[in-house]
Design a protein around this motif. Structure first.
Motif, PDB file in Angstrom:
ATOM      1  N   GLN A 227       0.840  -1.181   0.000  1.00  0.00           N
ATOM      2  CA  GLN A 227       0.000   0.000   0.000  1.00  0.00           C
ATOM      3  C   GLN A 227       0.886   1.247   0.000  1.00  0.00           C
ATOM      4  O   GLN A 227       1.856   1.317   0.745  1.00  0.00           O
ATOM      5  N   VAL A 228       0.514   2.169  -0.839  1.00  0.00           N
ATOM      6  CA  VAL A 228       1.253   3.420  -0.942  1.00  0.00           C
ATOM      7  C   VAL A 228       0.545   4.480  -0.116  1.00  0.00           C
ATOM      8  O   VAL A 228      -0.665   4.653  -0.237  1.00  0.00           O
ATOM      9  N   GLN A 229       1.298   5.179   0.699  1.00  0.00           N
ATOM     10  CA  GLN A 229       0.751   6.301   1.461  1.00  0.00           C
ATOM     11  C   GLN A 229       1.251   7.608   0.854  1.00  0.00           C
ATOM     12  O   GLN A 229       2.427   7.723   0.494  1.00  0.00           O
ATOM     13  N   LEU A 230       0.345   8.543   0.755  1.00  0.00           N
ATOM     14  CA  LEU A 230       0.671   9.846   0.186  1.00  0.00           C
ATOM     15  C   LEU A 230       0.334  10.919   1.209  1.00  0.00           C
ATOM     16  O   LEU A 230      -0.775  10.944   1.745  1.00  0.00           O
ATOM     17  N   VAL A 231       1.295  11.794   1.461  1.00  0.00           N
ATOM     18  CA  VAL A 231       1.080  12.861   2.433  1.00  0.00           C
ATOM     19  C   VAL A 231       1.369  14.203   1.766  1.00  0.00           C
ATOM     20  O   VAL A 231       2.487  14.436   1.299  1.00  0.00           O
ATOM     21  N   GLU A 232       0.334  15.031   1.742  1.00  0.00           N
ATOM     22  CA  GLU A 232       0.460  16.356   1.129  1.00  0.00           C
ATOM     23  C   GLU A 232       0.805  17.410   2.167  1.00  0.00           C
ATOM     24  O   GLU A 232       0.478  17.254   3.355  1.00  0.00           O
ATOM     25  N   SER A 233       1.431  18.468   1.717  1.00  0.00           N
ATOM     26  CA  SER A 233       1.694  19.623   2.572  1.00  0.00           C
ATOM     27  C   SER A 233       1.761  20.865   1.701  1.00  0.00           C
ATOM     28  O   SER A 233       1.903  20.779   0.479  1.00  0.00           O
ATOM     29  N   GLY A 234       1.664  22.003   2.368  1.00  0.00           N
ATOM     30  CA  GLY A 234       1.806  23.260   1.652  1.00  0.00           C
ATOM     31  C   GLY A 234       0.522  24.023   1.425  1.00  0.00           C
ATOM     32  O   GLY A 234       0.549  25.146   0.906  1.00  0.00           O
ATOM     33  N   GLY A 235      -0.605  23.442   1.779  1.00  0.00           N
ATOM     34  CA  GLY A 235      -1.858  24.160   1.617  1.00  0.00           C
ATOM     35  C   GLY A 235      -2.003  25.273   2.641  1.00  0.00           C
ATOM     36  O   GLY A 235      -1.192  25.413   3.543  1.00  0.00           O
ATOM     37  N   GLY A 236      -3.057  26.063   2.467  1.00  0.00           N
ATOM     38  CA  GLY A 236      -3.303  27.140   3.408  1.00  0.00           C
ATOM     39  C   GLY A 236      -4.095  28.254   2.779  1.00  0.00           C
ATOM     40  O   GLY A 236      -4.711  28.078   1.726  1.00  0.00           O
ATOM     41  N   LEU A 237      -4.057  29.392   3.436  1.00  0.00           N
ATOM     42  CA  LEU A 237      -4.770  30.581   2.967  1.00  0.00           C
ATOM     43  C   LEU A 237      -3.816  31.446   2.150  1.00  0.00           C
ATOM     44  O   LEU A 237      -2.712  31.769   2.608  1.00  0.00           O
ATOM     45  N   VAL A 238      -4.262  31.798   0.960  1.00  0.00           N
ATOM     46  CA  VAL A 238      -3.453  32.606   0.046  1.00  0.00           C
ATOM     47  C   VAL A 238      -4.306  33.751  -0.471  1.00  0.00           C
ATOM     48  O   VAL A 238      -5.496  33.559  -0.743  1.00  0.00           O
ATOM     49  N   GLN A 239      -3.702  34.881  -0.638  1.00  0.00           N
ATOM     50  CA  GLN A 239      -4.418  36.023  -1.189  1.00  0.00           C
ATOM     51  C   GLN A 239      -4.545  35.892  -2.697  1.00  0.00           C
ATOM     52  O   GLN A 239      -3.687  35.282  -3.356  1.00  0.00           O
TER      53      GLN A 239
ATOM     54  N   LEU B 119       2.733  23.192  -3.396  1.00  0.00           N
ATOM     55  CA  LEU B 119       2.299  21.986  -2.701  1.00  0.00           C
ATOM     56  C   LEU B 119       3.358  20.901  -2.860  1.00  0.00           C
ATOM     57  O   LEU B 119       3.997  20.796  -3.907  1.00  0.00           O
ATOM     58  N   SER B 120       3.499  20.099  -1.828  1.00  0.00           N
ATOM     59  CA  SER B 120       4.434  18.982  -1.851  1.00  0.00           C
ATOM     60  C   SER B 120       3.702  17.708  -1.464  1.00  0.00           C
ATOM     61  O   SER B 120       2.724  17.747  -0.703  1.00  0.00           O
ATOM     62  N   CYS B 121       4.209  16.605  -1.966  1.00  0.00           N
ATOM     63  CA  CYS B 121       3.641  15.303  -1.623  1.00  0.00           C
ATOM     64  C   CYS B 121       4.780  14.300  -1.560  1.00  0.00           C
ATOM     65  O   CYS B 121       5.630  14.257  -2.452  1.00  0.00           O
ATOM     66  N   VAL B 122       4.781  13.501  -0.517  1.00  0.00           N
ATOM     67  CA  VAL B 122       5.768  12.435  -0.399  1.00  0.00           C
ATOM     68  C   VAL B 122       5.044  11.100  -0.368  1.00  0.00           C
ATOM     69  O   VAL B 122       4.030  10.942   0.313  1.00  0.00           O
ATOM     70  N   ALA B 123       5.577  10.163  -1.137  1.00  0.00           N
ATOM     71  CA  ALA B 123       5.013   8.825  -1.206  1.00  0.00           C
ATOM     72  C   ALA B 123       5.872   7.868  -0.382  1.00  0.00           C
ATOM     73  O   ALA B 123       7.099   7.951  -0.406  1.00  0.00           O
ATOM     74  N   SER B 124       5.215   6.982   0.333  1.00  0.00           N
ATOM     75  CA  SER B 124       5.927   5.974   1.110  1.00  0.00           C
ATOM     76  C   SER B 124       5.158   4.666   1.049  1.00  0.00           C
ATOM     77  O   SER B 124       4.026   4.622   0.570  1.00  0.00           O
ATOM     78  N   GLY B 125       5.796   3.617   1.554  1.00  0.00           N
ATOM     79  CA  GLY B 125       5.160   2.312   1.533  1.00  0.00           C
ATOM     80  C   GLY B 125       5.666   1.500   0.364  1.00  0.00           C
ATOM     81  O   GLY B 125       6.732   1.739  -0.179  1.00  0.00           O
TER      82      GLY B 125
ATOM     83  N   TYR C 275       4.876   3.295  -9.031  1.00  0.00           N
ATOM     84  CA  TYR C 275       3.812   3.947  -9.772  1.00  0.00           C
ATOM     85  C   TYR C 275       4.351   4.463 -11.101  1.00  0.00           C
ATOM     86  O   TYR C 275       5.539   4.768 -11.238  1.00  0.00           O
ATOM     87  N   VAL C 276       3.465   4.612 -12.064  1.00  0.00           N
ATOM     88  CA  VAL C 276       3.869   5.050 -13.398  1.00  0.00           C
ATOM     89  C   VAL C 276       3.602   6.535 -13.609  1.00  0.00           C
ATOM     90  O   VAL C 276       4.119   7.146 -14.542  1.00  0.00           O
ATOM     91  N   ALA C 277       2.771   7.091 -12.750  1.00  0.00           N
ATOM     92  CA  ALA C 277       2.495   8.524 -12.826  1.00  0.00           C
ATOM     93  C   ALA C 277       2.107   9.012 -11.442  1.00  0.00           C
ATOM     94  O   ALA C 277       1.580   8.249 -10.620  1.00  0.00           O
ATOM     95  N   ILE C 278       2.350  10.265 -11.200  1.00  0.00           N
ATOM     96  CA  ILE C 278       1.981  10.894  -9.943  1.00  0.00           C
ATOM     97  C   ILE C 278       1.470  12.286 -10.244  1.00  0.00           C
ATOM     98  O   ILE C 278       1.891  12.908 -11.227  1.00  0.00           O
ATOM     99  N   GLY C 279       0.551  12.753  -9.433  1.00  0.00           N
ATOM    100  CA  GLY C 279       0.010  14.063  -9.765  1.00  0.00           C
ATOM    101  C   GLY C 279      -0.930  14.601  -8.716  1.00  0.00           C
ATOM    102  O   GLY C 279      -0.912  14.163  -7.562  1.00  0.00           O
TER     103      GLY C 279
ATOM    104  N   ARG D 152      13.492  10.920  -3.978  1.00  0.00           N
ATOM    105  CA  ARG D 152      12.830  11.118  -2.684  1.00  0.00           C
ATOM    106  C   ARG D 152      11.343  10.765  -2.741  1.00  0.00           C
ATOM    107  O   ARG D 152      10.633  10.963  -1.767  1.00  0.00           O
ATOM    108  N   ASN D 153      10.905  10.274  -3.891  1.00  0.00           N
ATOM    109  CA  ASN D 153       9.495   9.903  -4.070  1.00  0.00           C
ATOM    110  C   ASN D 153       8.580  11.082  -3.743  1.00  0.00           C
ATOM    111  O   ASN D 153       7.611  10.951  -2.972  1.00  0.00           O
ATOM    112  N   MET D 154       8.915  12.191  -4.328  1.00  0.00           N
ATOM    113  CA  MET D 154       8.140  13.399  -4.060  1.00  0.00           C
ATOM    114  C   MET D 154       7.669  14.034  -5.360  1.00  0.00           C
ATOM    115  O   MET D 154       8.293  13.894  -6.417  1.00  0.00           O
ATOM    116  N   VAL D 155       6.564  14.748  -5.248  1.00  0.00           N
ATOM    117  CA  VAL D 155       6.038  15.526  -6.351  1.00  0.00           C
ATOM    118  C   VAL D 155       5.656  16.898  -5.808  1.00  0.00           C
ATOM    119  O   VAL D 155       5.231  17.021  -4.655  1.00  0.00           O
TER     120      VAL D 155
END
Length: 129
Positions: free
Chosen positions: A1-13, A20-26, A31-35, A76-79
């Motif tokens: 099982q692949v776990q995906l953790v996003e970061s970087g969201g928030g309030l923007v003017q 945004l960043s995402c790291v995949a683990s597990g 995977y053949v594509a990430i997005g 680093r398995n990141m997008v």
């Protein structure tokens, strides 16, 4: 099982930028594509952008084309998703996704959400003054 953790969201003017960043683990991390997809209240999930692992070809949704850039770090398995000139229309929950295959050639990564097997929990992006 692949776990995906996003970061970087928030309030923007409006007019601002966000990364945004995402790291995949597990496993398996073959995977053949990430997005990224996003979903606004009352709307269907839509593709923001995806990138092929094999040749780094990219697809962008029409609503973000020209003001967004997707990039990946295979080691680093990141997008990452850089978004500029944000408007209230960009307010949504943004999900990191992976397409586990099979491998593809001669086309871009898919824009269809059902072809992505793994989804992160999502990160909220709110564009407001």
């Amino acid at each position: 099982q692949v776990q995906l953790v996003e970061s970087g969201g928030g309030l923007v003017q409006p007019g601002g930028s966000l990364r945004l960043s995402c790291v995949a683990s597990g496993s398996p991390l073959d995977y053949v594509a990430i997005g990224w997809f996003r979903q606004a209240p009352g709307k269907e999930r839509e593709l923001v952008s995806c990138i092929s692992i094999r040749d780094a070809s990219r697809r962008y949704g029409d609503s973000v084309k020209g003001r967004s850039t997707i990039s990946r770090d295979n080691a680093r398995n990141m997008v990452f998703l850089q978004m500029n000139s944000l408007t209230s229309e960009d307010t949504a929950v943004y999900y990191c996704v992976t397409d586990q295959g099979p491998p593809f050639e001669g086309r871009l990564c898919s824009s269809r959400p059902w072809e992505y097997e793994n989804w992160g929990q999502g990160t909220q992006v709110t564009v407001s003054s």
